[in-house]
Scaffold this motif. Structure first.
Motif, PDB file in Angstrom:
ATOM      1  N   THR A 189     -43.925  90.082  72.638  1.00  0.00           N
ATOM      2  CA  THR A 189     -42.548  89.892  72.191  1.00  0.00           C
ATOM      3  C   THR A 189     -42.156  88.452  72.517  1.00  0.00           C
ATOM      4  OG1 THR A 189     -40.295  90.794  72.296  1.00  0.00           O
ATOM      5  CG2 THR A 189     -41.560  90.745  74.345  1.00  0.00           C
ATOM      6  N   ARG A 190     -40.876  88.111  72.357  1.00  0.00           N
ATOM      7  CA  ARG A 190     -40.434  86.743  72.676  1.00  0.00           C
ATOM      8  C   ARG A 190     -40.436  86.541  74.190  1.00  0.00           C
ATOM      9  NH1 ARG A 190     -35.282  87.236  68.711  1.00  0.00           N
ATOM     10  NH2 ARG A 190     -35.290  89.257  69.754  1.00  0.00           N
ATOM     11  N   PRO A 191     -40.578  85.293  74.663  1.00  0.00           N
ATOM     12  CA  PRO A 191     -40.625  84.030  73.919  1.00  0.00           C
ATOM     13  C   PRO A 191     -42.010  83.772  73.314  1.00  0.00           C
ATOM     14  CG  PRO A 191     -40.801  83.584  76.241  1.00  0.00           C
ATOM     15  CD  PRO A 191     -40.564  85.084  76.111  1.00  0.00           C
ATOM     16  N   ALA A 192     -42.111  82.872  72.358  1.00  0.00           N
ATOM     17  CA  ALA A 192     -43.387  82.572  71.687  1.00  0.00           C
ATOM     18  C   ALA A 192     -44.385  81.957  72.668  1.00  0.00           C
ATOM     19  CB  ALA A 192     -43.147  81.620  70.520  1.00  0.00           C
ATOM     20  N   SER A 193     -43.858  81.241  73.694  1.00  0.00           N
ATOM     21  CA  SER A 193     -44.741  80.666  74.703  1.00  0.00           C
ATOM     22  C   SER A 193     -44.180  81.029  76.084  1.00  0.00           C
ATOM     23  CB  SER A 193     -44.796  79.131  74.546  1.00  0.00           C
ATOM     24  OG  SER A 193     -45.805  78.615  75.415  1.00  0.00           O
ATOM     25  N   TRP A 194     -45.067  81.468  76.978  1.00  0.00           N
ATOM     26  CA  TRP A 194     -44.620  81.916  78.310  1.00  0.00           C
ATOM     27  C   TRP A 194     -45.670  81.529  79.336  1.00  0.00           C
ATOM     28  CZ3 TRP A 194     -46.680  85.866  81.556  1.00  0.00           C
ATOM     29  CH2 TRP A 194     -45.880  86.168  82.691  1.00  0.00           C
ATOM     30  N   ARG A 195     -45.270  80.611  80.233  1.00  0.00           N
ATOM     31  CA  ARG A 195     -46.131  80.146  81.319  1.00  0.00           C
ATOM     32  C   ARG A 195     -47.498  79.678  80.795  1.00  0.00           C
ATOM     33  NH1 ARG A 195     -45.011  83.955  86.644  1.00  0.00           N
ATOM     34  NH2 ARG A 195     -42.707  83.843  86.545  1.00  0.00           N
ATOM     35  N   GLY A 196     -47.452  78.997  79.650  1.00  0.00           N
ATOM     36  CA  GLY A 196     -48.668  78.425  79.083  1.00  0.00           C
ATOM     37  C   GLY A 196     -49.429  79.395  78.196  1.00  0.00           C
ATOM     38  N   TRP A 197     -48.952  80.581  78.037  1.00  0.00           N
ATOM     39  CA  TRP A 197     -49.604  81.578  77.163  1.00  0.00           C
ATOM     40  C   TRP A 197     -48.765  81.764  75.913  1.00  0.00           C
ATOM     41  CZ3 TRP A 197     -54.305  83.504  78.468  1.00  0.00           C
ATOM     42  CH2 TRP A 197     -54.721  83.319  79.783  1.00  0.00           C
ATOM     43  N   ASP A 198     -49.419  81.655  74.754  1.00  0.00           N
ATOM     44  CA  ASP A 198     -48.698  81.756  73.477  1.00  0.00           C
ATOM     45  C   ASP A 198     -48.965  83.090  72.799  1.00  0.00           C
ATOM     46  OD1 ASP A 198     -49.395  78.259  72.677  1.00  0.00           O
ATOM     47  OD2 ASP A 198     -47.893  79.204  73.980  1.00  0.00           O
ATOM     48  N   VAL A 199     -47.960  83.569  72.077  1.00  0.00           N
ATOM     49  CA  VAL A 199     -48.176  84.735  71.198  1.00  0.00           C
ATOM     50  C   VAL A 199     -49.187  84.326  70.118  1.00  0.00           C
ATOM     51  CG1 VAL A 199     -47.084  86.230  69.471  1.00  0.00           C
ATOM     52  CG2 VAL A 199     -45.869  85.662  71.604  1.00  0.00           C
ATOM     53  N   PRO A 200     -50.203  85.175  69.835  1.00  0.00           N
ATOM     54  CA  PRO A 200     -51.167  84.837  68.773  1.00  0.00           C
ATOM     55  C   PRO A 200     -50.429  84.429  67.488  1.00  0.00           C
ATOM     56  CG  PRO A 200     -51.888  86.807  69.926  1.00  0.00           C
ATOM     57  CD  PRO A 200     -50.524  86.488  70.443  1.00  0.00           C
ATOM     58  N   GLU A 201     -50.896  83.308  66.914  1.00  0.00           N
ATOM     59  CA  GLU A 201     -50.217  82.721  65.751  1.00  0.00           C
ATOM     60  C   GLU A 201     -50.029  83.717  64.610  1.00  0.00           C
ATOM     61  OE1 GLU A 201     -52.005  78.244  66.020  1.00  0.00           O
ATOM     62  OE2 GLU A 201     -51.433  78.990  64.004  1.00  0.00           O
ATOM     63  N   VAL A 202     -51.039  84.545  64.387  1.00  0.00           N
ATOM     64  CA  VAL A 202     -50.976  85.478  63.244  1.00  0.00           C
ATOM     65  C   VAL A 202     -49.737  86.368  63.335  1.00  0.00           C
ATOM     66  CG1 VAL A 202     -52.379  87.266  64.380  1.00  0.00           C
ATOM     67  CG2 VAL A 202     -52.293  87.146  61.871  1.00  0.00           C
ATOM     68  N   LEU A 203     -49.323  86.687  64.560  1.00  0.00           N
ATOM     69  CA  LEU A 203     -48.175  87.595  64.724  1.00  0.00           C
ATOM     70  C   LEU A 203     -46.863  86.897  64.406  1.00  0.00           C
ATOM     71  CD1 LEU A 203     -49.158  89.495  68.002  1.00  0.00           C
ATOM     72  CD2 LEU A 203     -49.556  90.158  65.623  1.00  0.00           C
ATOM     73  N   MET A 204     -46.908  85.567  64.379  1.00  0.00           N
ATOM     74  CA  MET A 204     -45.693  84.786  64.059  1.00  0.00           C
ATOM     75  C   MET A 204     -45.708  84.370  62.582  1.00  0.00           C
ATOM     76  SD  MET A 204     -44.561  84.881  67.113  1.00  0.00           S
ATOM     77  CE  MET A 204     -43.207  83.727  67.359  1.00  0.00           C
ATOM     78  N   SER A 205     -46.803  84.765  61.848  1.00  0.00           N
ATOM     79  CA  SER A 205     -46.974  84.256  60.470  1.00  0.00           C
ATOM     80  C   SER A 205     -46.074  84.969  59.463  1.00  0.00           C
ATOM     81  CB  SER A 205     -48.442  84.450  60.042  1.00  0.00           C
ATOM     82  OG  SER A 205     -48.701  85.860  59.892  1.00  0.00           O
TER      83      SER A 205
END
Ligand SMILES: NC(=S)c1ccno1
Length: 234
Positions: A189-205
């Motif tokens: 879930t949000r945020p898109a970036s958290w402590r240097g870890w990002d949500v996989p791009e495909v899930l934001m596509s």
């Protein structure tokens, strides 16, 4: 659905009055009754156990209190629509399919053993009258059946229509048919970036086809790594 619990620790089941199960009770979807097995004893010490025939350590639960409890709760007439569930480490593995099947039952009686177990004639007698399920949560031993009965209750009751706010969420869970019986993919879930870890791009596509494909791949990979036994086509 009526749920009865036979136990020497009925207070274990007070928790069923909270959260989603509590709402199901308030809404009349589920009717829960916990019973102290000592109600059906007649001696000063309210004895429910005795030494094992054939020797050995520990104590065994006497058959009489169980039989009298069955008489009061269920009567003596056979009724295969009544399901008697006995949580035991020697039972068959409790799986999502068992929860699904039992979620259609009108009546379930959980028999929570303690000590070294329940005199086997209780199970033999129950099997002549009702549908008996000796089920295990896993390959480990608890002090009694109560904690297992709670876990099985949650797995069963959450599948009953009207209990979960959003039944759609059932379709994408681990072991669900829609998931081909595989483990559920990782969720974010949000945020898109958290402590240097990002949500996989495909899930934001926003590309639903790509997202669905990624989720299927993740489920298969996770299942391959952790539960290869669930993969039927490999
Ligand atoms: N593994 C289960 S279900 C159990 C019940 C009592 N002890 O272990």
């Amino acid at each position: 659905m009526r749920l009865d619990y036979l136990t020497i620790f009925p207070e274990f089941f007070d928790v069923l009055g909270i959260s989603l199960l509590g709402k199901a009770v308030d809404n009349g979807i589920v009717d829960i009754h916990a019973h102290d097995l000592r109600t059906w004893t007649h001696d000063r010490h309210r004895t429910v156990d005795d030494t094992p025939c054939g020797g050995g350590a520990g104590m065994v639960m006497k058959p009489d209190p169980w039989g009298e409890a069955f008489d009061d709760l269920l009567g003596a007439d056979p009724d295969p629509s009544v399901h008697v569930v006995i949580p035991t480490p020697s039972g068959t593995p409790f799986r999502q399919d068992d929860a699904a099947q039992l979620s259609h039952a009108d009546r379930i009686v959980f028999c929570c053993g303690r000590y070294e177990g329940i005199d086997h004639r209780v199970i033999d007698y129950a099997s002549e009258h009702w549908s008996v399920h000796e089920l295990s949560l896993g390959d480990y031993v608890l002090n009694g059946g109560e904690v297992a009965a709670l876990a099985m209750t949650e797995a069963i009751v959450r599948l009953v229509p009207g209990v979960l706010g959003n039944p759609e969420s059932l379709s994408e869970e681990s072991y669900s048919q829609d998931q081909e019986g595989l483990l559920e993919y990782p969720v974010y879930t949000r945020p898109a970036s958290w402590r240097g870890w990002d949500v996989p791009e495909v899930l934001m596509s926003g590309h639903h086809g790509h997202i669905a494909q990624w989720r299927r791949e993740q489920s298969r990979e996770l299942t391959r790594r952790r539960r290869p036994d669930l993969l039927t086509d490999e």
